[in-house]
Design a protein around this motif. Structure first.
Motif: not given
Ligand SMILES: [Mg+2]
Ligand SMILES: Nc1ncnc2c1ncn2[C@@H]1O[C@H](COP(=O)(O)OP(=O)(O)OP(=O)(O)O)[C@@H](O)[C@H]1O
Length: 284
Positions: A53, A30, A128, A58
């Protein structure tokens, strides 16, 4: 190339889709995705970023985003953050609620992120990935033709072992490996200035050599990076003149160069002309 019509329409004006993956969790996917996207945007490219994700999104936190995506008809409009268009599962969660979903539901949300988001015209769409080789990776590789994958690893053997599994999955799906980013290499003690290699050394280079792909760059273990990422202050954005940002910029240029090289070397197939004189789709 196996894409459903929704995803084809939504991604029709996207130049390159690049996945950022690893086998092991917590190695810096990330962090690399965010700074890669920001560095591309700084270089005036049009950039989208998917936080794929689904269970542990996040990226909104790492980018300090408080805005929410809008919806227009059947489509979602991604949030624009520092010139990057972002979509994340986090936008649809309340507080710290965990996502407890089975595979088919994860499949559905990845398809929506690809096919029901107004991505518009983009030079790069960065994805990601969560760790491992699970439902998200499967859906992504089946749903769209990826331009390539960036593999992030720490130098230690256990991370390399897992990275090889992720690489095998991309190979199986026909996704080119753009190169390896080695993260959390040398650490310099802020008190005595002494360097130490907490997770070992040279693992990323060994993996890249083994695969015959470039080592895109090596990032130091830097506690300020962890602190600032948690505070939504990625180095490429807030400390663009400092050496850490320079490493991310250099990784970004290496990714761009690899994409151009792969596009140049891609075999060109002449369009198939059928007997009625119509031409089928030429594949490249
Ligand atoms: Mg990650
Ligand atoms: N080079 C680095 N130096 C210090 N901290 C780092 C570095 N790279 C990443 N971190 C920190 O390590 C943690 C894990 O990084 P990150 O979330 O980017 O990994 P990930 O591979 O995406 O993890 P996950 O598998 O959970 O998605 C974060 O707190 C991040 O700020």
């Amino acid at each position: 190339m196996g894409a459903s019509s929704g995803t084809t329409d939504s991604l029709a004006q996207v130049g390159h889709v690049v996945a950022v993956g690893s086998g092991k969790g917590g190695v810096g996917k990330s962090t690399v995705s965010v700074n890669l996207a920001l560095a591309l945007a700084r270089a005036r490219a049009r950039v989208g970023l998917i936080d794929a994700d689904i269970y542990g999104p996040n990226l909104p936190l790492m980018l300090g985003v408080t805005a929410m995506p809008r919806s227009v008809g059947q489509h979602l409009v991604p949030v624009d953050v520092h010139g990057v268009r972002l979509m994340s599962m986090q936008f649809f969660l309340q507080g710290d609620q965990p996502v407890i979903w089975r595979g088919p539901m994860v499949h559905g949300v990845v398809r929506q992120f690809l096919g029901e988001v107004q991505w518009g015209a983009l030079d790069y769409l960065i994805v990601d990935l969560p760790p491992g080789t699970g439902d998200v990776q499967l859906t992504l590789t089946q749903e769209i033709p990826l331009s390539g994958a960036v593999i992030v690893t720490t130098p230690q053997e256990v991370a390399l072992l897992d990275a090889r599994k992720a690489i095998a999955m991309f190979h199986k799906a026909g996704v080119p490996i753009l190169g390896v980013v080695e993260n959390m290499t040398a650490y310099q003690c802020p008190h005595c200035g002494q360097g130490s290699e907490i997770f070992g050394a040279g693992g990323g280079r060994r993996l890249a050599d083994e695969l015959g792909v470039p080592l895109l760059g090596s990032l130091p273990l830097d506690p300020s990076l962890a602190r600032e990422s948690d505070a939504g202050r990625p180095p490429v954005l807030v400390r663009p003149q400092e050496p850490l940002a320079a490493v991310f910029e250099s990784i970004t240029r290496a990714v761009q160069a690899r994409l151009a090289e792969i596009a140049r070397n891609r075999p060109y197939h002449l369009p198939v002309v059928d007997e009625a004189g119509g031409s089928g789709k030429g594949t490249t």
